[in-house]
Design a protein around this motif. Structure first.
Motif, short mmCIF file in Angstrom:
data_model
loop_
_atom_site.label_atom_id
_atom_site.label_comp_id
_atom_site.label_asym_id
_atom_site.label_seq_id
_atom_site.Cartn_x
_atom_site.Cartn_y
_atom_site.Cartn_z
N THR A 63 28.50 0.59 4.71
CA THR A 63 28.21 0.74 6.14
C THR A 63 28.04 -0.61 6.83
N ASN A 64 27.99 -1.70 6.07
CA ASN A 64 27.89 -3.04 6.66
C ASN A 64 29.16 -3.37 7.42
N ALA A 65 29.07 -4.34 8.31
CA ALA A 65 30.27 -4.81 9.01
C ALA A 65 31.29 -5.27 7.98
N ASN A 66 32.53 -4.91 8.16
CA ASN A 66 33.64 -5.17 7.23
C ASN A 66 33.52 -4.37 5.94
N GLY A 67 32.61 -3.42 5.86
CA GLY A 67 32.46 -2.56 4.69
C GLY A 67 32.09 -3.36 3.46
N GLY A 68 31.02 -2.99 2.83
CA GLY A 68 30.60 -3.65 1.59
C GLY A 68 31.46 -3.22 0.42
N TRP A 69 31.09 -3.68 -0.75
CA TRP A 69 31.91 -3.41 -1.93
C TRP A 69 31.48 -2.15 -2.68
N GLU A 70 30.52 -1.41 -2.16
CA GLU A 70 30.02 -0.19 -2.79
C GLU A 70 31.13 0.84 -3.04
N PHE A 71 31.88 1.18 -1.99
CA PHE A 71 32.90 2.23 -2.13
C PHE A 71 34.05 1.82 -3.03
N PRO A 72 34.66 0.63 -2.85
CA PRO A 72 35.75 0.27 -3.77
C PRO A 72 35.28 0.19 -5.22
N ALA A 73 34.04 -0.25 -5.45
CA ALA A 73 33.53 -0.30 -6.83
C ALA A 73 33.40 1.11 -7.41
N PHE A 74 32.90 2.04 -6.61
CA PHE A 74 32.79 3.41 -7.07
C PHE A 74 34.17 4.02 -7.33
N TRP A 75 35.12 3.66 -6.49
CA TRP A 75 36.50 4.11 -6.65
C TRP A 75 37.07 3.61 -7.98
N ILE A 76 36.78 2.36 -8.33
CA ILE A 76 37.22 1.81 -9.61
C ILE A 76 36.61 2.61 -10.76
N ILE A 77 35.34 2.95 -10.66
CA ILE A 77 34.68 3.73 -11.71
C ILE A 77 35.36 5.09 -11.86
N GLY A 78 35.72 5.71 -10.75
CA GLY A 78 36.43 6.98 -10.80
C GLY A 78 37.78 6.84 -11.49
N LEU A 79 38.50 5.76 -11.21
CA LEU A 79 39.79 5.52 -11.87
C LEU A 79 39.61 5.28 -13.36
N LEU A 80 38.57 4.53 -13.73
CA LEU A 80 38.29 4.31 -15.16
C LEU A 80 37.95 5.62 -15.86
N ALA A 81 37.14 6.45 -15.21
CA ALA A 81 36.78 7.74 -15.79
C ALA A 81 38.03 8.60 -15.98
N LEU A 82 38.91 8.59 -14.99
CA LEU A 82 40.15 9.37 -15.09
C LEU A 82 41.03 8.84 -16.21
N ALA A 83 41.12 7.52 -16.34
CA ALA A 83 41.92 6.95 -17.42
C ALA A 83 41.37 7.35 -18.79
N LEU A 84 40.06 7.48 -18.90
CA LEU A 84 39.45 7.88 -20.16
C LEU A 84 39.58 9.36 -20.45
N VAL A 85 39.41 10.18 -19.41
CA VAL A 85 39.42 11.63 -19.63
C VAL A 85 40.84 12.19 -19.72
N GLY A 86 41.78 11.57 -19.06
CA GLY A 86 43.17 12.01 -19.17
C GLY A 86 43.63 12.80 -17.97
N ASP A 87 44.79 13.38 -18.12
CA ASP A 87 45.53 14.02 -17.02
C ASP A 87 44.85 15.23 -16.41
N GLY A 88 44.24 16.04 -17.22
CA GLY A 88 43.67 17.28 -16.74
C GLY A 88 44.73 18.37 -16.61
N ALA A 89 44.31 19.45 -15.98
CA ALA A 89 45.20 20.61 -15.83
C ALA A 89 46.30 20.31 -14.81
N PHE A 90 47.39 21.02 -14.95
CA PHE A 90 48.51 21.03 -13.99
C PHE A 90 49.23 19.69 -13.87
N ALA A 91 49.18 18.84 -14.88
CA ALA A 91 49.89 17.57 -14.84
C ALA A 91 51.37 17.80 -15.13
N LEU A 92 52.24 17.21 -14.32
CA LEU A 92 53.67 17.37 -14.51
C LEU A 92 54.20 16.56 -15.68
#
Length: 135
Positions: A99-128
């Protein structure tokens, strides 16, 4: 304990939500800021303008791949440098909170954690095109 009956659907929801986030991020650059405006912004940061076009292409293709479940693990890892770049060039100096001016690094860091979790857990259902062949 991991519930093997529902875990593939949880991975699917994570994969889909991360893909939609990248699609929205690409759309902001493309439709609101325009590709030329995004290139100008990159140049104002001291980055080559061409990197903006490469970033937008990676965001769009990555979003589509995640949404469809095409090489999910590889795509999730490949998208992390974009977010690290955003943290280093734009968001770090703004502090932690997004919420800081120019947006802090909180959201992109959390987004990275989500990508890492996805890379670890795998494709999931309905993957082509699953990342790893199922046994």
């Amino acid at each position: 304990m991991i519930d093997t009956r529902t875990a593939p659907y949880a991975a699917f929801i994570l994969r889909l939500s991360l893909g939609v986030l990248f699609l929205a991020h690409f759309s902001l650059k493309f439709f609101v800021f325009t590709p030329a405006g995004t290139a100008q912004f990159f140049q104002s940061l001291g980055l080559p303008g061409a990197l903006a076009y490469l970033t937008m292409t990676a965001e769009l293709l990555g979003a589509i791949a995640l949404i469809l479940g095409v090489y999910t693990r590889l795509v999730a890892i490949a998208l992390i440098p974009i977010l690290l770049g955003a943290i280093v060039t734009v968001h770090w100096s703004a502090g932690f909170f997004f919420t800081n001016a120019n947006g802090g690094w909180e959201f992109p860091a959390f987004w990275i954690i989500g990508l890492l979790a996805l890379a670890l857990v795998g494709d999931g259902a309905f993957a082509l095109k699953p990342s790893i062949a199922k046994k």
